[in-house]
Design an enzyme around this catalytic site. Structure first.
Site, PDB file in Angstrom:
ATOM      1  CE  LYS A 221      21.065  43.382   1.302  1.00  0.00           C
ATOM      2  NZ  LYS A 221      19.729  43.611   1.755  1.00  0.00           N
TER       3      LYS A 221
HETATM    4  C1  PLP Z   1      19.504  43.858   3.409  1.00  0.00           C
HETATM    5  C2  PLP Z   1      18.240  43.109   3.497  1.00  0.00           C
HETATM    6  C3  PLP Z   1      17.020  43.636   5.194  1.00  0.00           C
HETATM    7  C4  PLP Z   1      17.946  44.944   5.591  1.00  0.00           C
HETATM    8  O1  PLP Z   1      18.501  45.871   5.302  1.00  0.00           O
HETATM    9  P1  PLP Z   1      19.331  46.764   5.625  1.00  0.00           P
HETATM   10  O2  PLP Z   1      19.252  48.086   4.873  1.00  0.00           O
HETATM   11  O3  PLP Z   1      20.367  46.104   5.865  1.00  0.00           O
HETATM   12  O4  PLP Z   1      19.001  47.377   7.251  1.00  0.00           O
HETATM   13  C5  PLP Z   1      16.299  43.574   5.307  1.00  0.00           C
HETATM   14  N1  PLP Z   1      15.526  43.032   4.855  1.00  0.00           N
HETATM   15  C6  PLP Z   1      15.895  42.051   3.612  1.00  0.00           C
HETATM   16  C7  PLP Z   1      14.567  41.250   2.742  1.00  0.00           C
HETATM   17  C8  PLP Z   1      16.888  42.190   3.289  1.00  0.00           C
HETATM   18  O5  PLP Z   1      17.299  41.398   2.029  1.00  0.00           O
END
Ligand code: PLP
Length: 473
Positions: free
Chosen positions: A115
């Protein structure tokens, strides 16, 4: 001319990028998408594949052109990716070279999860646009662990933003809590709520629903439905394909993506629509497998959310899926609104045969349960010496289960650093993953956090007393 953005439900006004950035959700309840997909800059004319920030500017420019000065955009992008520990920002590493399997590590940012790639840029874009307008906002959000720290790192020390993050007291891991509460910035406020994650989320929703409160303090969100986040995530798909080409692998390429809200893999789809030669997207899910069932049957059906080792994927309704449904429906906003309205009302929805036919050529889903997740972590460690986190392991397991063409290279997106989920990794590998050097003293840093009851009035009083926006003081 600026690119226009339209709502997936077809009834909200078209907006330009700067407004899409600050608004988030469309007024008709839909999500904004570009009116048409820009075409990727030609690979031969572009910068070297590993100059991440320069590639990022080239790929994202058509989305923001006309809305921000080019030099300012270049500076913000360079700053955003300078916060990453790895010189390549998102390095591509071999997972099993003989079988054409690769990992793209998206976890070298400040909070060790993918993120950061979007939020480090989006926080800066927010601040830049608000400063230009002479405005300020109050960001409020709820977190079950990962999103909160990434949002805090993105917003800390920015003049135009105050940020309040609610987490369920005692229900996030030590590392996750400390990543939020040890940030010493005056504009960062952590609230440990005496309640569950759902209680946190309900309070945030209630604050947004309180029009007077929302207006007075100019509440805003940096959640995963913001198109600016998608835009920033398109970049690493392009970088991965170019890095593979540098390794002598001809297109196309496949991607396997551990998926929760569908924001990450949808950005890959956007790259594909912009001209990237992708032959398959494998959508990896843990036991919360609504997407696996959807890609098998074109039918969406809600079930209860089960807690797992990969909590960022413990989701029943993946909000960004709406953007794919809009495309499958031939960009028919009314049809998309009807489908989602039915889904919300009944908990089930079926994509009609026409649009459903668009799924099979490109998409596959695969479910990886808890035992399989541990097995993949252990097996990867024993074969390669690499530790992978439980989310990444779901991607690796899904890739093995659903890969169609062994001749096409497949890139698994590694979404979190193993040290973010040390217990699961230690259980599978028999060894604890270490935090990167710069976080080694995380356990000794002073924490700042207020504990509040699960009470809307109490939380609103706290926000009003500590935000710089609004008339309460
Ligand atoms: C948020 C997140 C995901 C999922 O990603 P999306 O964009 O919501 O599909 C997968 N792995 C980690 C470690 C995350 O923080």
């Amino acid at each position: 001319m600026s690119l226009s953005y339209v709502s997936t439900r077809g009834k909200a006004p078209e907006l330009a990028f700067a407004d899409v950035l600050l608004e988030g959700l469309a007024t008709d309840g839909g999500l904004y998408v570009p009116e048409q997909w820009p075409v990727l800059p030609g690979a031969s004319a572009g910068p070297p594949p590993l100059d991440y920030a320069r590639t990022a500017v080239d790929v994202m420019w058509p989305f923001v052109n006309g809305q921000i000065d080019r030099a300012a955009f270049e500076a913000l992008t360079a700053e955003a990716y300078a916060t990453f520990d790895h010189p390549d920002v998102a390095p591509l590493v071999p997972l099993d070279e003989d079988r054409g399997l690769w990992l793209m590590e998206l976890f070298h940012g400040p909070t060790l999860a993918f993120k950061d790639i979007a939020l480090q840029l989006v926080g800066r874009l927010f601040d830049h646009e608000l400063a230009r307008r002479g405005e300020r906002v109050t960001i409020v959000g709820a977190t079950s662990g990962d999103t909160g720290s990434a949002a805090i790192e993105a917003c800390r020390d920015r003049d135009s933003l105050d940020i309040f993050v609610l987490h369920p007291r005692g229900r996030v891991s030590d590392v996750q809590r400390r990543q939020m509460t040890t940030v010493p910035s005056a504009n960062v406020h952590n609230i440990a709520l005496d309640g569950s994650f759902d209680d946190c989320q309900d309070l945030v929703k209630a604050m947004f629903a309180d029009e007077a409160f929302r207006g007075r303090h100019r509440l805003a969100a940096v959640n995963s439905i913001n198109f600016a986040r998608v835009m920033a995530q398109v970049v690493y798909y392009v970088v991965a394909a170019r890095a593979l080409a540098g390794e002598g692998a001809a297109p196309p390429v496949g991607f396997a993506v551990p998926t929760g809200n569908f924001g990450n893999v949808y950005a890959g789809y956007a790259a594909h629509r912009m001209g990237l030669d992708v032959s398959q997207f494998v959508v990896g899910s843990n036991v919360n497998d609504i997407l696996t069932r959807f890609f098998d049957s074109a039918r969406l059906e809600i079930r209860r959310v089960m807690p797992t080792m990969s909590p960022s994927m413990d989701i029943q309704v993946s909000s960004n899926l709406e953007r794919l449904l809009f495309e499958l429906n031939g960009r028919d906003g009314a049809a998309t609104a009807a489908l989602l309205g039915g889904f919300r009302a009944a908990g089930v929805a079926e994509l009609p045969p026409g649009p459903a036919a668009g799924l099979a050529p490109l998409w596959s889903g695969a479910r990886v349960d808890e035992a399989q997740t541990l097995e993949v972590i252990g097996d990867t460690y024993h074969r390669t010496g690499m530790m992978i986190d439980p989310h990444t392991a779901v991607g690796v397991g899904a890739a093995a289960a659903a890969r169609r063409d062994p001749e096409v290279p497949l890139v698994v997106l590694a979404t979190a650093h193993p040290a973010k989920f040390p217990d699961a990794v230690a259980r599978a590998c028999g060894r604890r993953p270490a935090l990167p050097e710069r976080l080694a003293d995380l356990g000794e840093r002073p924490e700042r956090c207020v504990e509040l009851d699960n009470d809307l009035a109490a939380v609103q009083r706290f926000v009003a007393a500590h935000t710089r926006v609004g008339g309460d003081r």
